[in-house]
Design an enzyme around this catalytic site. Structure first.
Site, PDB file in Angstrom:
ATOM      1  N   ASP A   1      15.344   1.634   9.894  1.00  8.95           N
ATOM      2  CA  ASP A   1      14.356   0.910  10.693  1.00  8.95           C
ATOM      3  C   ASP A   1      13.633   1.957  11.547  1.00  8.95           C
ATOM      4  O   ASP A   1      14.278   2.688  12.309  1.00  8.95           O
ATOM      5  CB  ASP A   1      15.083  -0.121  11.578  1.00  8.95           C
TER       6      ASP A   1
ATOM      7  N   SER B   1      -3.576   3.684   9.331  1.00  4.80           N
ATOM      8  CA  SER B   1      -4.220   2.950  10.415  1.00  4.80           C
ATOM      9  C   SER B   1      -4.784   1.637   9.869  1.00  4.80           C
ATOM     10  O   SER B   1      -4.309   1.131   8.847  1.00  4.80           O
ATOM     11  CB  SER B   1      -5.317   3.844  11.027  1.00  4.80           C
TER      12      SER B   1
ATOM     13  N   ILE C   1       0.837  -1.211   0.000  1.00  2.00           N
ATOM     14  CA  ILE C   1       0.000   0.000   0.000  1.00  2.00           C
ATOM     15  C   ILE C   1       0.866   1.253   0.000  1.00  2.00           C
ATOM     16  O   ILE C   1       0.577   2.230  -0.701  1.00  2.00           O
ATOM     17  CB  ILE C   1      -0.926  -0.001   1.236  1.00  2.00           C
TER      18      ILE C   1
ATOM     19  N   LYS D   1      -2.354   0.182  16.499  1.00  8.51           N
ATOM     20  CA  LYS D   1      -3.002   1.095  15.542  1.00  8.51           C
ATOM     21  C   LYS D   1      -3.965   2.057  16.248  1.00  8.51           C
ATOM     22  O   LYS D   1      -4.121   3.201  15.805  1.00  8.51           O
ATOM     23  CB  LYS D   1      -3.734   0.302  14.454  1.00  8.51           C
TER      24      LYS D   1
HETATM   25  P1  NAP Z   1       3.842  -4.444   3.487  1.00  3.43           P
HETATM   26  O1  NAP Z   1       4.021  -4.472   2.008  1.00  3.43           O
HETATM   27  O2  NAP Z   1       4.494  -5.529   4.284  1.00  3.43           O
HETATM   28  O3  NAP Z   1       4.261  -3.007   4.029  1.00  3.43           O
HETATM   29  C1  NAP Z   1       4.976  -2.776   5.200  1.00  3.43           C
HETATM   30  C2  NAP Z   1       6.237  -2.028   4.851  1.00  3.43           C
HETATM   31  O4  NAP Z   1       6.830  -1.579   6.051  1.00  3.43           O
HETATM   32  C3  NAP Z   1       7.262  -2.877   4.102  1.00  3.43           C
HETATM   33  O5  NAP Z   1       7.728  -2.166   2.980  1.00  3.43           O
HETATM   34  C4  NAP Z   1       8.377  -3.085   5.117  1.00  3.43           C
HETATM   35  O6  NAP Z   1       9.639  -3.093   4.438  1.00  3.43           O
HETATM   36  C5  NAP Z   1       8.216  -1.862   5.994  1.00  3.43           C
HETATM   37  N1  NAP Z   1       8.664  -2.099   7.373  1.00  3.43           N
HETATM   38  C6  NAP Z   1       8.307  -3.118   8.190  1.00  3.43           C
HETATM   39  N2  NAP Z   1       8.938  -3.001   9.362  1.00  3.43           N
HETATM   40  C7  NAP Z   1       9.705  -1.883   9.273  1.00  3.43           C
HETATM   41  C8  NAP Z   1      10.587  -1.232  10.169  1.00  3.43           C
HETATM   42  N3  NAP Z   1      10.812  -1.710  11.393  1.00  3.43           N
HETATM   43  N4  NAP Z   1      11.209  -0.087   9.754  1.00  3.43           N
HETATM   44  C9  NAP Z   1      10.985   0.408   8.505  1.00  3.43           C
HETATM   45  N5  NAP Z   1      10.159  -0.170   7.617  1.00  3.43           N
HETATM   46  C10 NAP Z   1       9.528  -1.299   8.009  1.00  3.43           C
HETATM   47  O7  NAP Z   1       2.298  -4.535   3.876  1.00  3.43           O
HETATM   48  P2  NAP Z   1       0.946  -3.793   3.434  1.00  3.43           P
HETATM   49  O8  NAP Z   1      -0.111  -4.810   3.621  1.00  3.43           O
HETATM   50  O9  NAP Z   1       1.065  -3.072   2.169  1.00  3.43           O
HETATM   51  O10 NAP Z   1       0.756  -2.729   4.642  1.00  3.43           O
HETATM   52  C11 NAP Z   1       1.092  -1.365   4.505  1.00  3.43           C
HETATM   53  C12 NAP Z   1       0.374  -0.538   5.567  1.00  3.43           C
HETATM   54  O11 NAP Z   1      -1.054  -0.630   5.367  1.00  3.43           O
HETATM   55  C13 NAP Z   1       0.622  -0.966   6.995  1.00  3.43           C
HETATM   56  O12 NAP Z   1       0.649   0.187   7.824  1.00  3.43           O
HETATM   57  C14 NAP Z   1      -0.601  -1.815   7.313  1.00  3.43           C
HETATM   58  O13 NAP Z   1      -0.848  -1.894   8.694  1.00  3.43           O
HETATM   59  C15 NAP Z   1      -1.669  -1.040   6.588  1.00  3.43           C
HETATM   60  N6  NAP Z   1      -2.896  -1.781   6.246  1.00  3.43           N
HETATM   61  C16 NAP Z   1      -2.851  -2.771   5.298  1.00  3.43           C
HETATM   62  C17 NAP Z   1      -4.039  -3.373   4.914  1.00  3.43           C
HETATM   63  C18 NAP Z   1      -4.030  -4.385   3.790  1.00  3.43           C
HETATM   64  O14 NAP Z   1      -5.100  -4.727   3.255  1.00  3.43           O
HETATM   65  N7  NAP Z   1      -2.890  -4.882   3.380  1.00  3.43           N
HETATM   66  C19 NAP Z   1      -5.243  -3.029   5.515  1.00  3.43           C
HETATM   67  C20 NAP Z   1      -5.241  -2.054   6.509  1.00  3.43           C
HETATM   68  C21 NAP Z   1      -4.068  -1.427   6.863  1.00  3.43           C
HETATM   69  P3  NAP Z   1      10.922  -3.892   5.039  1.00  3.43           P
HETATM   70  O15 NAP Z   1      10.428  -5.263   5.391  1.00  3.43           O
HETATM   71  O16 NAP Z   1      11.932  -3.844   3.933  1.00  3.43           O
HETATM   72  O17 NAP Z   1      11.354  -3.116   6.235  1.00  3.43           O
END
Ligand code: NAP
Ligand code: COA
Length: 276
Positions: A72, A149, A27, A167
């Site tokens: 990080d 969130s 996202i 969150k």
């Molecule tokens: P994602 O691709 O895993 O995104 C998370 C990102 O955060 C990754 O690029 C990861 O990269 C980075 N990250 C993780 N730990 C970190 C750290 N300690 N320091 C810096 N970067 C870090 O997952 P996503 O599903 O797209 O989620 C993105 C956001 O949307 C999140 O805030 C999630 O809670 C929110 N969200 C997602 C959904 C959904 O449907 N997917 C729904 C509601 C909310 P690295 O591993 O390289 O660090």
């Protein structure tokens, strides 16, 4: 589905620099790509430089100037350094998105202290470190801070105790900062995406409740696209959202209207352990 970004002016964010934590994938990369298409220069951070370099290539192909810097978000000094480097290369940020997060599915009684702390550290402390490191640049630009969130912040979901706590904290931090930093012209909002297709977040949650179960929970009957979060972020980041601050904006196809009981029942069936 047509990309809604096409409906916005391609110069909506021209001259602005956006900094997106967790912008290397999912996202957050979708948001960064929307910003790039609307004329912004984009900085992204995450833990893996390799992943960031791949994402940076995609963003450059959209015409953006890009700074991809490993940090990080649990390490405040690293986040501060990343903002300094972004400002050197792209100028001060006027849009900051705190999107880095971690999740796993586990019953509350099986989450270790370190497991709980890890998610709170990334999501909540990481958001705080991001906001603190961004403050001087946002003050200079009278910019906008966006937090990503989730539904778990508003409604308890089984096996998501750590994420709900983190969150909900992010949302309340957003409200506090909206109140305090309005005097600097800084607007703060959060976006709660619903289930978004092709993301790591949904891959993890589908281990507990399959896609058909999720679709039953979404009145609009489909997963969202990352671009649909990107356009909302762009509206909030631009003068189109100039009177919006302190808002928790839900972009979820109506999923929040349905509660979490369908998910909770599926978790009990899939993982053979009742959350009740
Ligand atoms: P994602 O691709 O895993 O995104 C998370 C990102 O955060 C990754 O690029 C990861 O990269 C980075 N990250 C993780 N730990 C970190 C750290 N300690 N320091 C810096 N970067 C870090 O997952 P996503 O599903 O797209 O989620 C993105 C956001 O949307 C999140 O805030 C999630 O809670 C929110 N969200 C997602 C959904 C959904 O449907 N997917 C729904 C509601 C909310 P690295 O591993 O390289 O660090
Ligand atoms: N069930 C229960 N506990 C788990 C777990 C699971 N599935 N996965 C991790 N943990 C626990 C670990 O056991 C550890 O606790 P311990 O020291 O008491 O054993 C703690 O969480 C930290 O795990 P670790 O792997 O060292 O953390 P990390 O900092 O390397 O990774 C995570 C953070 C766990 C959140 C990892 O899943 C991650 O990097 N996620 C980012 C991507 C993501 O989650 N995307 C979805 C969007 S929100």
């Amino acid at each position: 589905m047509a990309d809604p970004t096409d409906l916005l002016s391609p110069t909506l964010l021209s001259g602005k620099t956006a900094f997106v934590t967790g912008g290397g994938s999912g996202i957050n990369l979708g948001i960064a790509a929307t910003f790039a298409r609307l004329g912004a220069a984009v900085a992204i951070c995450g833990r893996s430089q390799e992943r960031l370099d791949g994402a940076a290539e995609k963003l450059r192909a959209l015409g953006a100037k890009v700074c991809a810097v490993a940090a990080d978000v649990r390490d405040p000094a690293a986040v501060t350094d990343a903002f300094a480097r972004s400002a050197d290369e792209l100028g001060p940020a006027s849009v900051v998105v705190s999107g880095a997060a971690g999740n796993f599915v586990a019953p509350a009684e099986k989450i270790s202290p370190n497991g709980f702390r890890t998610v709170v550290d990334i999501d909540l402390l990481g958001s705080w470190h991001t906001a603190s490191a961004a403050f001087q640049q946002l003050r200079e630009t009278r910019g906008t801070l966006l937090f990503i969130s989730a539904a778990q912040a508003s409604v308890p979901f089984a096996y998501q105790a750590h994420v709900g706590a983190a969150k909900a904290g992010v949302d309340h931090l957003m409200r506090n900062l909206a109140l305090e930093w309005s005097r600097y012209g800084i607007r703060c909002n959060s976006i709660a995406p619903g289930p978004i297709a092709d993301t790591e977040g949904m891959r993890r949650l589908e281990q507990a409740a399959d896609k058909d179960t999720w679709l039953k929970m979404i009145p609009l009957g489909r997963y969202g696209a990352a671009e649909e979060i990107g356009v909302m972020a762009s509206v909030l980041a631009s003068p189109l959202g100039g009177f919006v601050t302190g808002a928790h904006i839900v972009v979820d196809g109506g999923q929040g209207l349905m509660g979490s009981s369908t998910f909770n029942d599926a978790v009990a069936a899939t993982l053979n352990a009742s959350p009740r």
